[in-house]
Each structure stands twice: as C-alpha cells, then as structure tokens.
Design an enzyme around this catalytic site. Structure first.
Site, mmCIF file in Angstrom:
data_model
loop_
_atom_site.group_PDB
_atom_site.id
_atom_site.type_symbol
_atom_site.label_atom_id
_atom_site.label_comp_id
_atom_site.label_asym_id
_atom_site.label_seq_id
_atom_site.Cartn_x
_atom_site.Cartn_y
_atom_site.Cartn_z
ATOM 1 N N GLU A 96 8.072 -3.801 26.056
ATOM 2 C CA GLU A 96 7.172 -4.652 26.853
ATOM 3 C C GLU A 96 7.909 -5.244 28.039
ATOM 4 O O GLU A 96 7.511 -6.279 28.576
ATOM 5 C CB GLU A 96 6.573 -5.770 25.988
ATOM 6 C CG GLU A 96 7.552 -6.815 25.503
ATOM 7 C CD GLU A 96 8.203 -6.475 24.154
ATOM 8 O OE1 GLU A 96 8.715 -7.415 23.530
ATOM 9 O OE2 GLU A 96 8.197 -5.302 23.751
ATOM 10 N N ASP B 63 -1.218 -1.365 23.621
ATOM 11 C CA ASP B 63 -0.971 -0.343 24.645
ATOM 12 C C ASP B 63 -1.871 -0.541 25.853
ATOM 13 O O ASP B 63 -1.434 -0.394 27.013
ATOM 14 C CB ASP B 63 -1.189 1.057 24.059
ATOM 15 C CG ASP B 63 -0.073 1.487 23.128
ATOM 16 O OD1 ASP B 63 0.976 0.807 23.109
ATOM 17 O OD2 ASP B 63 -0.248 2.490 22.417
ATOM 18 N N ASN C 162 0.284 -7.900 19.531
ATOM 19 C CA ASN C 162 0.160 -6.660 18.764
ATOM 20 C C ASN C 162 -0.291 -6.942 17.337
ATOM 21 O O ASN C 162 -1.158 -6.235 16.793
ATOM 22 C CB ASN C 162 1.498 -5.919 18.736
ATOM 23 C CG ASN C 162 1.633 -4.930 19.874
ATOM 24 O OD1 ASN C 162 0.641 -4.475 20.445
ATOM 25 N ND2 ASN C 162 2.869 -4.593 20.233
ATOM 26 N N ASP D 147 9.145 -9.629 31.469
ATOM 27 C CA ASP D 147 8.957 -9.461 30.031
ATOM 28 C C ASP D 147 7.645 -10.128 29.621
ATOM 29 O O ASP D 147 7.359 -11.266 30.029
ATOM 30 C CB ASP D 147 10.124 -10.098 29.269
ATOM 31 C CG ASP D 147 10.078 -9.777 27.793
ATOM 32 O OD1 ASP D 147 10.403 -8.631 27.431
ATOM 33 O OD2 ASP D 147 9.713 -10.676 27.012
#
Length: 366
Positions: free
Chosen positions: A282, A255, A246, A238
């Site tokens: 993610e 991305d 983000n 993770d």
C-alpha cells in the site's frame, strides 16, 4: 528474427544454386557477361530453335528459371541487386515489404526506399565492398547484418524490418557482383516486444509503474540531477490504516481502493517527466524531476485533498467510508545527498515522521 545459422543456410542454398548454373551469367554464343536483369528478360523472350546456339540458350534459361524459382519459393523476403544497387530480382514477399509490385521495383535503386540514416550507411557499405572486390580480385565473402532498418515503402508508409546482406563476388557466380538482401518484417515483433516491455514495467493492479521501472527511472533522473545541477524530489506515500480497511471490507475492495488512489496519483503528476509508481503493498512513490520542495509540497497537498474526498459508494461501501495517506518528501539540491538511496531514505524518514505525528500528514525532510 534471423539467426546466424538460418542466414548461413539460406545464403548457402542460393550460392549452391548459382554455382550449379555455372554459365548462367554468360551469353552462350559470345561468352560475354550480361546483367542479371538481361538474363531474366531472356527467360521470357527466348523461343525454341533447332540450332545448337538456341538449345544452349534454352538450357541457360532453365538454369536461370531454377534460380528464380528458388528465390521465389523461399519463405523470406529476398531481393537481388547489382553492384550499382539496382534491384534485378525480388520475390513476392520482398515486393510486399517494399509496398509495390515486383515489376515496378525491378530496375529501381533499392536504397531509395531506405529512411535516413540507413540510406547513407548502405550506400557507403556498397562502395566499400565494391572497392575491396576490385582491389583484391579474389573470392572474398562479405556479410552484413541482420540489422534493424526502416523502409520508406512505395505507398508512403513506414515499415520496420531487419536486413541481412550477402555479397556474391564475380569469381563465384561468373557475372558482375551481386548482393542478396534478406528481410524480415518486424512490425508484429515490435508490437509484441513493446507490449511485453510495458507489462514488465507496469504494476498489474494499479497500472502505475512497478518497482523495477521506478528503480530505473530514479537512477536516470538522479544522474541528470547531478550532471546538470538540477533539483530532484521524491514523495513516498503510505495508505493509513490499510490493514484495517482490508479486514473490514475485504481484500477485493482493498484492491479497488488502491486502484482509486493510483488514479489520483497519476492525475496529480505536474509534468510528463514525473512518475508515479507502486513501491510496495500500500506504498507508492512519486519522482519529481527538476522540482523544488515548494512544488513537491503542492503536489502532496493536492494528493492529500483528493484522497480525503474519495467516495467508495460505487463499490458498495458505506458513504462514511474514507481513506487517508501519509506522505514524506525529500529533495536533492546541490549535492545534499550522495546517492539516490540516500535520497530515498530521507523521504522514508520524513514519511515515518508524518505517520508518527498522527497520519494524514505531509512531512518534508530537512
């Protein structure tokens, strides 16, 4: 791809033509049956004659020519063979699939162009049909296919095709039994199928396996592990604080970050049997078949080090931008877990411990 309705319609068309020709397989003067190839030769060698015999022969030649024209005009690859498997008629599309001119193919045994084990299968099928026809002496319909085959073409290349065979008994056509083969080139269909299959099993953003592909692979490797008493390890990964990444740099750069991480995971796999997949937004997962906890920990540390060293300056982010991941490992050994879901839960629990102890950690489940 042929449907049963299309195949039936095509065979009915050819059957109607052969019935309309009635006596096309009989020599008008003698009443003796002749082979299909002999009839084809008569088409090209007959000349006009004022006597009745020649006129009848010319009539038969017109009928034969009609049959040949039908086979040639149909927009599918078609060939006709006799009971010995010798090619006696073939249309241009059929010759193209076999990879040779029609004049070279006529007179050849068609099964010589099949790759094993299809060659043996169709030779046995011909023997079965011929034996049944000789035994029953009735108008028995036989059909086979469509079935995927591989053709050893005359130019030494291989071609995937589907083949449908129909049997025309002697009582139906008035000559020796004939077999009509209808083929369809599967090359483009196979390429399209493989492309769609890859798309269906691939995560579009990262290029790794997707959740569906992972679920299938986990079940397969689990079965192998249980059946052969081999270890199986999972690593759940993770990305730490990815929401903050983000929010700070935008979803487009987020991305790109995931793509960089996916590249690290793919390159860190220790064998071709291992799989890296995107499990969630993610979150990623790695399957390590026939691997022990020591190997899994080695892979996880390699992933950790490489991700810690990732640079994002190439996408316009500051040089001090860094990312890390937390990883949880679980390994099935000698029936430790009862199901693949239990193994997955154990790896997820180990991941939770890695995150709760400060992130950028690796935790191995007990």
């Amino acid at each position: 791809m042929f449907t049963n309705d299309k195949l039936t319609e095509l065979n009915d068309t050819i059957s109607r033509v052969t019935k309309l020709t009635g006596s096309f397989a009989k020599s008008p003067a003698s009443g003796k049956t002749v082979s299909c190839q002999t009839m084809v030769n008569q088409v090209t060698t007959n000349t006009e004659s004022p006597n009745q015999e020649s006129n009848l022969a010319m009539t038969d030649n017109v009928q034969i020519r009609t049959l040949l024209n039908v086979i040639t005009a149909i927009s599918e690859a078609i060939f006709v063979v006799n009971s010995n498997g010798i090619i006696e008629m073939i249309n241009p599309l059929g010759a193209k699939l076999f990879g040779a001119p029609a004049e070279m193919l006529i007179g050849q045994t068609w099964t010589d162009y099949l790759q094993s084990p299809f060659k043996d299968e169709y030779q046995s099928l011909f023997s079965l049909w011929n034996g049944a026809a000789n035994h029953t002496r009735i108008d028995t319909p036989f059909n086979h296919g469509p079935k995927e085959i591989i053709i050893n073409r005359a130019d030494s290349t291989l071609l995937e095709a589907d083949l449908s065979l129909s049997y025309l008994p002697s009582i139906q056509i008035g000559s020796e039994p004939l077999f009509i083969g209808i083929m369809h080139n599967l090359t483009s269909h196979k390429a399209e199928y493989n492309k769609l299959r890859r798309l269906a099993h691939t995560d579009k953003l990262t290029g790794l396996a997707n959740r569906h592909a992972f679920d299938d692979a986990l079940q397969t490797h689990w079965n192998d592990s249980i059946n052969h008493d081999q270890p199986l390890c999972l690593i759940i990964i993770d990305v730490d604080y990815f929401k903050i990444f983000n929010d700070q740099y935008g979803h487009v750069n987020g991305d790109k970050c995931l793509q960089k991480i996916a590249k690290v995971l793919a390159e860190a796999l220790p064998s071709n049997n291992a799989m890296a997949a995107r499990y969630g937004g993610e979150e990623f997962v790695i399957i390590l078949p026939n691997s022990n906890p020591l190997t899994a920990e080695y892979v996880a540390k390699n992933i950790q080090n490489r991700i810690n060293q990732l640079s994002f300056t190439d996408i316009g982010l500051p040089a001090q931008t860094h990312i890390s991941v937390s990883q949880g490992i679980a390994c099935e050994r000698s029936g430790q877990y009862r199901t693949p879901t239990a193994l997955m839960c154990a790896a997820d629990t180990a991941l939770y411990r890695a995150k709760s102890t400060g992130r950028n950690r690796i935790n191995i489940g007990s």
